[in-house]
Design a protein around this motif. Sequence first.
Motif, PDB file in Angstrom:
ATOM      1  N   SER A   1      -2.995 -62.285 -19.874  1.00 62.27           N
ATOM      2  CA  SER A   1      -2.896 -60.825 -19.895  1.00 62.27           C
ATOM      3  C   SER A   1      -4.067 -60.098 -20.545  1.00 62.27           C
ATOM      4  O   SER A   1      -4.110 -58.874 -20.538  1.00 62.27           O
ATOM      5  N   PHE A   2      -5.043 -60.837 -21.110  1.00 56.07           N
ATOM      6  CA  PHE A   2      -6.100 -60.145 -21.849  1.00 56.07           C
ATOM      7  C   PHE A   2      -7.408 -60.937 -21.733  1.00 56.07           C
ATOM      8  O   PHE A   2      -7.486 -62.090 -22.134  1.00 56.07           O
ATOM      9  N   TYR A   3      -8.416 -60.281 -21.155  1.00 57.15           N
ATOM     10  CA  TYR A   3      -9.760 -60.864 -21.053  1.00 57.15           C
ATOM     11  C   TYR A   3     -10.759 -59.890 -21.667  1.00 57.15           C
ATOM     12  O   TYR A   3     -10.622 -58.673 -21.518  1.00 57.15           O
ATOM     13  N   LEU A   4     -11.763 -60.442 -22.341  1.00 50.60           N
ATOM     14  CA  LEU A   4     -12.756 -59.593 -23.000  1.00 50.60           C
ATOM     15  C   LEU A   4     -14.147 -60.171 -22.794  1.00 50.60           C
ATOM     16  O   LEU A   4     -14.359 -61.386 -22.871  1.00 50.60           O
ATOM     17  N   ASN A   5     -15.098 -59.284 -22.511  1.00 47.95           N
ATOM     18  CA  ASN A   5     -16.507 -59.653 -22.399  1.00 47.95           C
ATOM     19  C   ASN A   5     -17.053 -59.961 -23.793  1.00 47.95           C
ATOM     20  O   ASN A   5     -16.840 -59.197 -24.735  1.00 47.95           O
ATOM     21  N   GLU A   6     -17.773 -61.075 -23.956  1.00 48.27           N
ATOM     22  CA  GLU A   6     -18.235 -61.490 -25.275  1.00 48.27           C
ATOM     23  C   GLU A   6     -19.248 -60.531 -25.895  1.00 48.27           C
ATOM     24  O   GLU A   6     -19.535 -60.626 -27.096  1.00 48.27           O
ATOM     25  N   GLU A   7     -19.784 -59.604 -25.105  1.00 44.88           N
ATOM     26  CA  GLU A   7     -20.716 -58.619 -25.658  1.00 44.88           C
ATOM     27  C   GLU A   7     -20.012 -57.323 -26.053  1.00 44.88           C
ATOM     28  O   GLU A   7     -20.652 -56.377 -26.508  1.00 44.88           O
ATOM     29  N   ASN A   8     -18.685 -57.296 -25.908  1.00 39.46           N
ATOM     30  CA  ASN A   8     -17.911 -56.098 -26.263  1.00 39.46           C
ATOM     31  C   ASN A   8     -16.657 -56.531 -27.025  1.00 39.46           C
ATOM     32  O   ASN A   8     -15.535 -56.362 -26.558  1.00 39.46           O
ATOM     33  N   LEU A   9     -16.854 -57.063 -28.229  1.00 35.90           N
ATOM     34  CA  LEU A   9     -15.755 -57.649 -28.989  1.00 35.90           C
ATOM     35  C   LEU A   9     -15.023 -56.658 -29.892  1.00 35.90           C
ATOM     36  O   LEU A   9     -13.969 -56.980 -30.437  1.00 35.90           O
ATOM     37  N   ASP A  10     -15.570 -55.456 -30.061  1.00 38.71           N
ATOM     38  CA  ASP A  10     -14.940 -54.460 -30.921  1.00 38.71           C
ATOM     39  C   ASP A  10     -13.807 -53.768 -30.157  1.00 38.71           C
ATOM     40  O   ASP A  10     -14.031 -53.143 -29.119  1.00 38.71           O
TER      41      ASP A  10
END
Length: 307
Positions: free
Chosen positions: A160-169
């Motif tokens: 349910s949750f994916y995040l780009n490693e350059e946008n961790l905030d």
Amino acid sequence: MDEIQKAIIKTLSFFSLFSYPLTKEEIFSYLWKLKTDNNLLSEKLEELADNKILAEKYGYYFLPDRDITENRRQHFLESELKLKIARKAAKKISGIPFISAIFVCNSVAFGTAEKNSDIDFFIVTAKKRLWLVRFLTNIILLIFGLRVGKNKTGNRICLSFYLNEENLDLKNIRVVPEDIYLSFWLATLLPLYDPQRIGDKIIKENRWLAELLPNFPESLSFYIKEVKNGRIKSFFKKILEKTWGKAYGDLMEKQAAEAQKTKLKFSLKEQIAPNVVLDDAMLKFHENDRRREYYKKWLEKLQDYKI
């Protein structure tokens, strides 16, 4: 009560919403908006217990309105069983190109999982490869019968949750500046696969977290044993990342995004759209986002203590 005692009550009050008592060490790490030391914290905990403002049993501290220690022990066993399934699933997908890290989050990470609870994954990917990674992880877990389905949720993986490693905030998805649920959500992430120590980067990137949990260590790497890729799996992962790293990979990402967005238009309802994020930095599919509800209940509980 002094400021340290109030911070203790604030911390315990939130976890009481999930019938989850805390150890002294956990209270120290999770102490809400106040930095202190262990010796002083121990002294204040003893004073609160002596005055019946909080209770202690088996080394767990909780509000005295009800004994929730057995709840934690039962949920701990259930969560441990689900962590075994989570590690198995993480091993299946850790060799997928462009996956940087895999974490368990929500109820299993909190230690509040029930028998029918699913297992939520939080996956960090390389830049411009969110949709491709989502497509591949869904396919592989579906093949092995590990993915959540329409009528199958218990002990299945929810992607349910994916995040780009350059946008961790994650400050932009806070529902309030003091988003207590999101704060502890970050603090309780369990790394299953994290060779690049992305978990530590997440804690550092979310600088606002240090203001809310000033005693929390800047590391997530000490919690549980992580899965590791063998030489052959690592070799093929690197080869695919190199092959799909430029124009061909961009085309695959575009095609994966278009196909999945088309499908999602038919499955996502308008009333849950505000809780869903679909962009190049984040894919968040938590339709039933209850953070505002928990925040309100937490504030109501604090009123009993006139805090």
